[in-house]
Design an enzyme around this catalytic site. Structure first.
Site, PDB file in Angstrom:
ATOM      1  N   ARG A 199      -9.925  -0.932  -0.803  1.00  0.00           N
ATOM      2  CA  ARG A 199      -8.621  -1.005  -0.129  1.00  0.00           C
ATOM      3  C   ARG A 199      -8.529   0.161   0.846  1.00  0.00           C
ATOM      4  NH1 ARG A 199      -7.578   3.597  -1.187  1.00  0.00           N
ATOM      5  NH2 ARG A 199      -5.566   3.217  -0.287  1.00  0.00           N
TER       6      ARG A 199
ATOM      7  N   ALA B  44      -7.000   0.624   5.016  1.00  0.00           N
ATOM      8  CA  ALA B  44      -7.300  -0.138   6.234  1.00  0.00           C
ATOM      9  C   ALA B  44      -8.711   0.110   6.809  1.00  0.00           C
ATOM     10  CB  ALA B  44      -6.221   0.126   7.275  1.00  0.00           C
TER      11      ALA B  44
ATOM     12  N   ARG C 275      -6.761 -10.038   3.525  1.00  0.00           N
ATOM     13  CA  ARG C 275      -5.566  -9.180   3.549  1.00  0.00           C
ATOM     14  C   ARG C 275      -5.036  -9.193   4.984  1.00  0.00           C
ATOM     15  NH1 ARG C 275      -5.254  -3.788   0.221  1.00  0.00           N
ATOM     16  NH2 ARG C 275      -3.088  -4.420   0.219  1.00  0.00           N
TER      17      ARG C 275
ATOM     18  N   ASP D 224      -1.655   0.945   8.546  1.00  0.00           N
ATOM     19  CA  ASP D 224      -2.460  -0.279   8.473  1.00  0.00           C
ATOM     20  C   ASP D 224      -2.482  -1.016   9.799  1.00  0.00           C
ATOM     21  OD1 ASP D 224      -1.644   0.256   5.524  1.00  0.00           O
ATOM     22  OD2 ASP D 224      -3.373  -1.084   5.492  1.00  0.00           O
TER      23      ASP D 224
ATOM     24  N   ASN E  96       2.716   0.355   7.189  1.00  0.00           N
ATOM     25  CA  ASN E  96       1.969   1.105   6.172  1.00  0.00           C
ATOM     26  C   ASN E  96       2.508   0.719   4.796  1.00  0.00           C
ATOM     27  OD1 ASN E  96      -0.075   3.086   5.532  1.00  0.00           O
ATOM     28  ND2 ASN E  96       1.573   4.480   4.965  1.00  0.00           N
ATOM     29  N   LYS E  97       1.931   1.338   3.778  1.00  0.00           N
ATOM     30  CA  LYS E  97       2.283   1.018   2.395  1.00  0.00           C
ATOM     31  C   LYS E  97       3.783   1.007   2.157  1.00  0.00           C
ATOM     32  CE  LYS E  97       0.108   0.026  -0.195  1.00  0.00           C
ATOM     33  NZ  LYS E  97      -0.072  -1.423  -0.401  1.00  0.00           N
TER      34      LYS E  97
HETATM   35  O1  MRU Z   1      -2.791  -1.618  -0.202  1.00  0.00           O
HETATM   36  P1  MRU Z   1      -3.680  -0.506   0.242  1.00  0.00           P
HETATM   37  O2  MRU Z   1      -4.073   0.418  -0.864  1.00  0.00           O
HETATM   38  O3  MRU Z   1      -4.881  -1.025   1.006  1.00  0.00           O
HETATM   39  O4  MRU Z   1      -2.803   0.320   1.260  1.00  0.00           O
HETATM   40  C1  MRU Z   1      -3.325   1.457   1.860  1.00  0.00           C
HETATM   41  C2  MRU Z   1      -2.372   2.090   2.808  1.00  0.00           C
HETATM   42  O5  MRU Z   1      -1.262   1.672   2.976  1.00  0.00           O
HETATM   43  C3  MRU Z   1      -2.906   3.238   3.602  1.00  0.00           C
HETATM   44  O6  MRU Z   1      -1.896   4.151   3.908  1.00  0.00           O
HETATM   45  C4  MRU Z   1      -3.478   2.691   4.925  1.00  0.00           C
HETATM   46  O7  MRU Z   1      -4.364   1.646   4.671  1.00  0.00           O
HETATM   47  C5  MRU Z   1      -4.149   3.731   5.700  1.00  0.00           C
HETATM   48  S1  MRU Z   1      -5.601   4.246   4.892  1.00  0.00           S
HETATM   49  C6  MRU Z   1      -6.457   5.359   5.798  1.00  0.00           C
END
Ligand code: MRU
Length: 340
Positions: A44, A46, A87, A233, A243-244
């Site tokens: 996981r 991005a 995703r 993301d 983002n998350k």
């Molecule tokens: O669901 P995830 O764990 O893939 O989400 C990750 C995030 O939201 C990160 O902040 C994002 O991918 C940037 S990672 C460098």
């Protein structure tokens, strides 16, 4: 220990669902295995998803049996569409998969296309690692000795190839002798902050404290945070940051407490062709919320809604740190310049 390794035959990854309790390696060889690893979040983050997606296509290319260039490309295209469905929110997946696909299409002969597919995927490993390092070098300049930095989710090494995005400036600052302290949200429901970010930083001896997602406002109001850095993301041309889930409310709280809210991301996260209201926010299985570990915490029969990303508008963002430099508002202008 590397969390992603190209062996020459398959891609070896660490199953991130099991961290920090267990370091379990998984080998990915065929398209379905890659798809499952991304959907189930064995990998996981991005930039990491992007590189893994690129190898999915590169390895698919090795297995295709086709009588013509057209047939070969049709099978690759089907694979691309399939893997992109794993995703939907992170743009890096689209970017990296297309990087391999477009690279292949420049060649006439199937054997050349197969070779180039692997070369392109390998190139991405190098480029993403270099980009993270540069993000760190630029972003470090925004950090002062003694800074207490809040981050969300995991935008560290495990989400990239090395260094991370949000964690890269923190790592470089620490390497350069600055005392930096990290406060990380646990990041319900998948707990990437508590499980992954805290573990990564602990290993590097960078001081880290985990807080509940719900503690952010309180600790900001107590003056316990100096800066916020998060990953992304997808970033649109106007500077909307996906983002998350939970990032948006942190950004609002940062504004309320007059704290700088920074985003760190490579240019492979920028999608300049999409309107922010068209970006698909992934919704995941309700069980991620219904259960905490193996324990059911939501009564049977209760409705659950589980969007896993959110959108932070540009007016809440102080700056975006990229491998090409730091950009500032108005983002529509600075992003357009970044890509010109
Ligand atoms: O669901 P995830 O764990 O893939 O989400 C990750 C995030 O939201 C990160 O902040 C994002 O991918 C940037 S990672 C460098």
């Amino acid at each position: 220990m590397r969390h992603i390794e190209w062996t020459g035959e398959f891609l070896k990854i660490i199953d991130q669902r099991k961290l920090p309790g267990k370091v379990d390696y998984v080998c990915l060889e065929n398209l379905e295995e890659f798809y499952k690893a991304i959907v189930e979040m064995k990998v996981r983050g991005a930039p990491l998803i992007g590189v893994v997606g690129a190898f999915a296509i590169a390895l698919l290319a090795q297995k295709i049996k086709a009588d013509s260039r057209e047939e070969f490309l049709k099978k690759i295209e089907d694979g691309v569409n399939y893997i992109l469905g794993s995703r939907p929110t992170a743009y890096n997946l689209q970017y990296c998969v297309n990087f391999v696909y477009n690279g292949i299409r420049e060649y006439e002969h199937i054997e050349d296309m197969k070779r180039v597919a692997i070369e392109k995927a390998q190139e991405l490993i190098k480029v993403e690692m270099e980009n993270s390092r540069r993000i760190g070098e630029y972003g470090e300049k925004l950090l002062n000795d003694g800074d207490r930095i809040l981050t969300h989710c995991n935008a560290g090494e495990l989400a990239t190839i090395a260094y991370g995005t949000a964690l890269a400036p923190i790592r470089i600052a620490y390497e350069k002798g600055k005392c930096v302290y990290v406060i990380v949200t646990e990041t319900r429901p998948a707990q990437q902050g508590a499980r992954l970010t805290a573990w990564e930083l602990l290993k590097e001896k960078i001081p880290v404290t985990v807080i509940a997602d719900t503690a952010v406002g309180h600790i900001m109001s107590k003056g316990m945070i100096d800066k916020i850095i998060v990953g992304a993301d997808r970033i649109t041309r106007e500077g909307y940051v996906f983002n998350k889930i939970g990032t948006y409310q942190i950004a609002i709280l940062a504004k309320e407490h007059n704290l700088p809210f920074y985003v760190a991301a490579p240019t492979s996260t920028f999608d300049t062709n999409i309107d922010h209201d068209k970006v698909v926010i992934e919704e995941r299985d309700a069980n991620e919320i219904v259960f905490a570990g193996r324990k059911r915490i939501v009564a049977k029969g209760v409705k659950v809604y589980n969007p896993v990303f959110d959108k932070t508008p540009p007016n809440l963002i102080r700056a975006i740190i990229t491998e090409k430099g730091i950009i500032y508002p108005p983002f529509e202008k600075s992003i357009s310049k970044l890509f010109s």
